[in-house]
Design an enzyme around this catalytic site. Structure first.
Site, PDB file in Angstrom:
ATOM      1  N   MET A   1       0.867  -1.138   0.000  1.00 37.16           N
ATOM      2  CA  MET A   1       0.000   0.000   0.000  1.00 37.16           C
ATOM      3  C   MET A   1       0.924   1.213   0.000  1.00 37.16           C
ATOM      4  O   MET A   1       1.941   1.145   0.623  1.00 37.16           O
ATOM      5  CB  MET A   1      -0.827  -0.163   1.253  1.00 37.16           C
ATOM      6  CG  MET A   1      -1.860   0.825   1.651  1.00 37.16           C
ATOM      7  SD  MET A   1      -1.418   2.349   2.353  1.00 37.16           S
ATOM      8  CE  MET A   1      -0.501   1.983   3.763  1.00 37.16           C
ATOM      9  N   PRO A   2       0.709   2.221  -0.683  1.00 32.28           N
ATOM     10  CA  PRO A   2      -0.560   2.729  -1.198  1.00 32.28           C
ATOM     11  C   PRO A   2      -1.029   2.044  -2.485  1.00 32.28           C
ATOM     12  O   PRO A   2      -0.271   1.339  -3.146  1.00 32.28           O
ATOM     13  CB  PRO A   2      -0.279   4.206  -1.454  1.00 32.28           C
ATOM     14  CG  PRO A   2       1.182   4.297  -1.665  1.00 32.28           C
ATOM     15  CD  PRO A   2       1.791   3.196  -0.840  1.00 32.28           C
TER      16      PRO A   2
END
Length: 130
Positions: A1-2
């Site tokens: 993530m992102p």
């Protein structure tokens, strides 16, 4: 993530698209200090008439090379975001020949409870990820 969602206009080769993704990922890793294998990217290819991206009064002339990136991420500092924008524009110019006027980026932040990377668990909450 992102998580990065790319909207691009049809016309790039598979190799050009891969270079775009690789260059953006290098900016994410450096600016947000995430591990190399923390990579989540989606490409949405559109016809030219499917995308309207004016200049908000800044005087930018967009081309068919336009790249719009929507980033969903845990909270980042203002400095990290600014560094990301700079690195992203620099990398895409150097690696892809993209004019920075053809780059639009928006970041949406969320919290640890908003992520599950599989197995039906929120790994940031369970402690499997930090």
């Amino acid at each position: 993530m992102p998580l990065l969602n790319f909207t691009v206009i049809r016309g790039r080769t598979a190799e050009q698209t891969r270079q775009l993704l690789d260059s953006a990922h290098r900016a994410v890793v450096e600016a947000f200090d995430v591990p190399e294998r923390d990579r989540y990217q989606i490409v949405d290819v559109r016809e030219p008439d499917d995308v309207v991206a004016l200049d908000t009064g800044l005087g930018f002339e967009r081309t068919d090379q336009l790249v719009i990136i929507q980033v969903v991420s845990r909270t980042r500092t203002t400095e990290m975001k600014q560094r990301f924008y700079e690195l992203l524009a620099e990398n895409l110019r150097r690696d892809c020949g993209l004019d920075a006027k053809d780059l639009i980026v928006s970041i949406t932040e969320n919290g640890d409870a908003d992520w599950s990377f599989g197995a039906g668990r929120a790994q940031f909450l369970t402690g499997e990820l930090t």
